[in-house]
Design a protein around this motif. Structure first.
Motif, PDB file in Angstrom:
ATOM      1  N   ASN A  76      32.183  31.328  32.921  1.00  0.00           N
ATOM      2  CA  ASN A  76      32.789  31.619  31.618  1.00  0.00           C
ATOM      3  C   ASN A  76      34.242  31.133  31.527  1.00  0.00           C
ATOM      4  OD1 ASN A  76      34.177  33.377  33.208  1.00  0.00           O
ATOM      5  ND2 ASN A  76      33.626  35.222  32.093  1.00  0.00           N
ATOM      6  N   ARG A  91      36.697  31.881  33.576  1.00  0.00           N
ATOM      7  CA  ARG A  91      37.638  32.833  34.155  1.00  0.00           C
ATOM      8  C   ARG A  91      38.035  32.388  35.576  1.00  0.00           C
ATOM      9  NH1 ARG A  91      41.054  37.180  32.961  1.00  0.00           N
ATOM     10  NH2 ARG A  91      41.702  37.552  35.097  1.00  0.00           N
ATOM     11  N   HIS A 105      45.284  45.158  41.976  1.00  0.00           N
ATOM     12  CA  HIS A 105      44.823  45.823  40.760  1.00  0.00           C
ATOM     13  C   HIS A 105      43.442  45.353  40.376  1.00  0.00           C
ATOM     14  CE1 HIS A 105      48.606  47.754  40.150  1.00  0.00           C
ATOM     15  NE2 HIS A 105      49.257  46.603  40.251  1.00  0.00           N
ATOM     16  N   GLY A 122      40.673  43.438  38.746  1.00  0.00           N
ATOM     17  CA  GLY A 122      40.665  42.060  38.268  1.00  0.00           C
ATOM     18  C   GLY A 122      41.477  41.121  39.130  1.00  0.00           C
ATOM     19  N   ALA A 123      42.031  41.632  40.236  1.00  0.00           N
ATOM     20  CA  ALA A 123      42.874  40.794  41.095  1.00  0.00           C
ATOM     21  C   ALA A 123      42.041  39.764  41.858  1.00  0.00           C
ATOM     22  CB  ALA A 123      43.646  41.668  42.079  1.00  0.00           C
ATOM     23  N   LYS A 146      39.470  40.908  44.327  1.00  0.00           N
ATOM     24  CA  LYS A 146      39.002  41.473  45.605  1.00  0.00           C
ATOM     25  C   LYS A 146      37.497  41.276  45.789  1.00  0.00           C
ATOM     26  CE  LYS A 146      40.402  45.661  44.399  1.00  0.00           C
ATOM     27  NZ  LYS A 146      40.980  45.441  43.067  1.00  0.00           N
TER      28      LYS A 146
HETATM   29  N1  LIG Z   1      30.407  37.229  37.294  1.00  0.00           N
HETATM   30  C1  LIG Z   1      31.562  37.016  36.685  1.00  0.00           C
HETATM   31  N2  LIG Z   1      31.629  36.222  35.619  1.00  0.00           N
HETATM   32  C2  LIG Z   1      32.791  35.998  35.012  1.00  0.00           C
HETATM   33  N3  LIG Z   1      33.953  36.504  35.380  1.00  0.00           N
HETATM   34  C3  LIG Z   1      33.957  37.319  36.447  1.00  0.00           C
HETATM   35  C4  LIG Z   1      32.773  37.610  37.156  1.00  0.00           C
HETATM   36  N4  LIG Z   1      33.084  38.448  38.162  1.00  0.00           N
HETATM   37  C5  LIG Z   1      34.406  38.652  38.078  1.00  0.00           C
HETATM   38  N5  LIG Z   1      34.927  37.970  37.055  1.00  0.00           N
HETATM   39  C6  LIG Z   1      36.348  37.939  36.683  1.00  0.00           C
HETATM   40  O1  LIG Z   1      37.081  37.538  37.798  1.00  0.00           O
HETATM   41  C7  LIG Z   1      38.258  38.306  37.933  1.00  0.00           C
HETATM   42  C8  LIG Z   1      38.289  38.926  39.311  1.00  0.00           C
HETATM   43  O2  LIG Z   1      37.222  39.844  39.378  1.00  0.00           O
HETATM   44  P1  LIG Z   1      36.932  40.727  40.676  1.00  0.00           P
HETATM   45  O3  LIG Z   1      35.659  41.448  40.427  1.00  0.00           O
HETATM   46  O4  LIG Z   1      37.022  39.873  41.865  1.00  0.00           O
HETATM   47  O5  LIG Z   1      38.136  41.725  40.620  1.00  0.00           O
HETATM   48  P2  LIG Z   1      38.430  43.008  41.544  1.00  0.00           P
HETATM   49  O6  LIG Z   1      39.727  42.757  42.207  1.00  0.00           O
HETATM   50  O7  LIG Z   1      37.263  43.289  42.396  1.00  0.00           O
HETATM   51  O8  LIG Z   1      38.589  44.135  40.438  1.00  0.00           O
HETATM   52  P3  LIG Z   1      38.123  45.679  40.514  1.00  0.00           P
HETATM   53  O9  LIG Z   1      39.161  46.394  41.281  1.00  0.00           O
HETATM   54  O10 LIG Z   1      38.117  46.090  39.086  1.00  0.00           O
HETATM   55  O11 LIG Z   1      36.796  45.707  41.131  1.00  0.00           O
HETATM   56  C9  LIG Z   1      38.219  39.330  36.848  1.00  0.00           C
HETATM   57  O12 LIG Z   1      39.105  38.906  35.840  1.00  0.00           O
HETATM   58  C10 LIG Z   1      36.830  39.311  36.316  1.00  0.00           C
HETATM   59  O13 LIG Z   1      36.820  39.490  34.930  1.00  0.00           O
END
Ligand SMILES: Nc1ncnc2c1ncn2[C@@H]1O[C@H](COP(=O)(O)OP(=O)(O)OP(=O)(O)O)[C@@H](O)[C@H]1O
Ligand SMILES: [Mg+2]
Lengths: 234, 324
Positions: A13, A15, A36, A38-39, A41
């Motif tokens: 998408n 991102r 945080h 969306g970082a 992880k």
């Molecule tokens: N399958 C996906 N398709 C599109 N964008 C994604 C997908 N998975 C994650 N993202 C985007 O990638 C970015 C990082 O997501 P990620 O899940 O790695 O974050 P996170 O650090 O695990 O956050 P959280 O603490 O909320 O779990 C986010 O902005 C999320 O919107």
């Protein structure tokens, strides 16, 4: 054990979840991925588990470049990793024993040996005697521990866990973290994504802080004087 | 020390092999258990497969029975070779000797004109009228009994008839029972049709099993994803579905056998009554051992294959990826 070299991950998408990320985790380490929401992880862990693939850069696990792994090699690769999910990902239509035995069934362990190892894994997570329960007959914390037992039953050299204490009460969360610590003490490399800094302080271990898909320039959170001071990845 | 290592290694192999069979046996049983846990759906699928297999099964059993009847009438396949008027009896014997040398002829017999007339007199009851004849109007004849052969009898008889006809001194060659000839040709056409029909219905079974497995895989998608996440290969994930297909096919085969048996049972009464009306007795035979085995194993194999094709194609699509 794990090496990210200028890794970028762009989801379909558009991102950009990871931007030019480099980090290293040595064998036998216990590392927390923080940052945080969306970082990035979860994305890091997904790349390690080959649930997704990097868009750019190199991901190496146990000396193996993941970009070079072919589709048919993925199962054998995944058998070397214990994965723990926040939502457990258990099979709810079958008892605890079957859930924990799954990796052993896959790798073809003989029945007697399997029984022994499943019992020992359940024992380690404090669920001895729950073999015949269905997952839904257990509490969330117990279900999480079933997931952990399943991850460690095959004795993988690497454990990765995404928010393993996400919705557990603090005491239980600490219990689970102590469990990981015990596996780490016997040589298992452990990588845990968590944003519960307070908990991480209590457990101790190196942190890799992410912010917007990069290493955070500075750790935005305070560090307890007791925990390991090395905040950044090498 | 080396001996110790070797024995330990061979024990390891033993364990691996035992483990392999254990796993397959366990999947075999558990996939059956899964099918039995939804008895109605399972039965319906098996019934559709059974119906598809029963159709060629019924035709096959009819053809086999009809063949056995026509074999009983092979006497009627005799050819009568009539010599030209004016040919002498010794010429008839010479010709009959010559025909007897053919490899496709079992026996020959000369029926002289006077013998023929005598037979006709007895058979027709027109003794007085025949006595009025000054000359015997009948020619000498040779009765030719063909040798039973593997080849298609209708073709064989056609050829023989043409060749005998071409021999010098022969006036006419008649087949005493053209209907048997036609009947055998009909059976032949029927068993050709049966083969085509069997292929079409086998494809239908593949489609039915394939579709059932497709739906099953859809239902079990989360489980498949989890299994792949903890290192299950495509082959591992596929295995229970293959055994599922095997059971569907085997169940379908059993149902087909039951249907064919019921068909025979239902038909044997009326057929025996018809036979009795002709002063004869006739027993319809059910499928024999080899055919039963073919039906059951064929069903199981088709089920397995349908599942294999469907599962292989489907499971390759299911990857635990977040990018969907
Ligand atoms: N399958 C996906 N398709 C599109 N964008 C994604 C997908 N998975 C994650 N993202 C985007 O990638 C970015 C990082 O997501 P990620 O899940 O790695 O974050 P996170 O650090 O695990 O956050 P959280 O603490 O909320 O779990 C986010 O902005 C999320 O919107
Ligand atoms: Mg996350």
């Amino acid at each position: 054990m794990i090496r990210f070299e200028r890794v970028a991950k762009r989801y379909p998408n558009g991102r950009e979840a990871l931007v030019d990320l480099s980090l290293t985790v040595s064998a036998g380490e216990m590392v927390f991925l923080t940052g945080h929401s969306g970082a990035g992880k979860s994305t890091v862990l997904k790349l390690i588990a080959l649930i997704d693939r990097a868009t750019r850069g190199q991901v190496e696990v146990a000396g193996q470049s993941l970009a070079k792994l072919k589709r048919h090699q993925i199962p054998a690769y995944r058998q070397q990793i214990g994965i723990i999910f926040q939502d457990h990902k258990l099979l709810y239509d079958r008892p605890v024993w079957d859930n924990v035995a799954l990796p052993l069934i896959i790798s073809g362990v003989a029945r007697k040996e399997m029984d022994k190892r499943v019992r020992s894994a359940l024992d380690q997570v404090g669920l001895a005697g729950h073999e015949h329960n269905l997952p839904l007959e257990l509490s969330t914390g117990e279900q999480q521990r079933v997931g952990i037992a399943r991850a460690v039953v095959g004795k993988p050299p690497l454990l990765i866990a995404d928010e393993p204490t996400g919705n557990l009460d603090p005491d239980l969360a600490l219990d689970i973290m102590q469990l990981f610590k015990r596996f780490n003490a016997v040589g298992v490399t452990v990588v845990i994504a968590s944003h519960d800094l307070h908990l991480i302080d209590q457990v101790g271990g190196r942190r890799i802080a992410l912010a917007s898909g990069r290493l955070a320039a500075t750790d935005t959170t305070h560090t307890s004087p007791l925990s390991t001071p090395s905040i950044y990845a090498s | 020390m080396p001996r110790d290592t070797r024995s330990r290694r061979s024990r390891g192999w033993g364990n691996a092999i035992t483990g392999y069979f254990e796993r397959h046996a366990q999947t075999l049983v558990s996939s059956l258990g899964r099918l039995l846990s939804m008895p109605l759906a399972t039965f319906l699928t098996m019934a559709v497969i059974g119906a598809a297999l029963a159709i060629p099964g019924c035709i096959y059993v009819l053809v086999q029975n009809a063949r056995s009847v026509s074999v009983a009438y092979t006497d009627a396949l005799d050819l009568s070779v009539y010599l030209k008027a004016g040919a002498s009896e010794s010429q008839a014997h010479a010709l009959s000797h010559q025909i007897g040398l053919r490899t496709d002829v079992a026996s020959v017999r000369v029926v002289s004109a006077s013998e023929g007339l005598k037979q006709f007199r007895e058979w027709s009851g027109m003794g007085v009228a025949l006595d009025a004849l000054k000359d015997n109007p009948l020619p000498h004849a040779i009765i030719v009994k063909p040798r039973a052969s593997q080849a298609d009898p209708s073709v064989m008889l056609d050829v023989m008839q043409r060749e005998l006809m071409a021999m010098p001194g022969v006036d006419q060659v008649s087949m005493d029972a053209a209907w048997v000839h036609r009947f055998l040709a009909l059976l032949d056409a029927l068993s050709r049709t049966l083969r085509i029909l069997a292929i079409l219905l086998a494809v239908a079974v593949l489609v039915v099993v394939g579709n059932t497995i497709r739906l099953d895989i859809d239902v079990r998608r989360p489980e498949i994803e989890v299994t792949k996440l903890v290192g299950g290969s495509d082959a591992f994930v596929r295995r229970p579905f293959l055994y599922g297909g095997l059971w569907y096919g085997l169940g379908g085969g059993l149902i087909a056998y039951a249907v064919v048996s019921a068909f025979i049972l239902g038909l044997s009464g009326p057929i025996d009554r018809v036979a009795a009306a002709y002063g004869s007795h006739f027993v319809l035979h059910n499928l024999q051992g080899g055919a039963v085995l073919t039906l059951l194993l064929g069903g199981a194999l088709l089920g397995w294959l349908g599942a294999y094709l469907s599962a292989t194609w489907q499971l390759a699509q299911i990857e635990p990826s977040s990018e969907k």
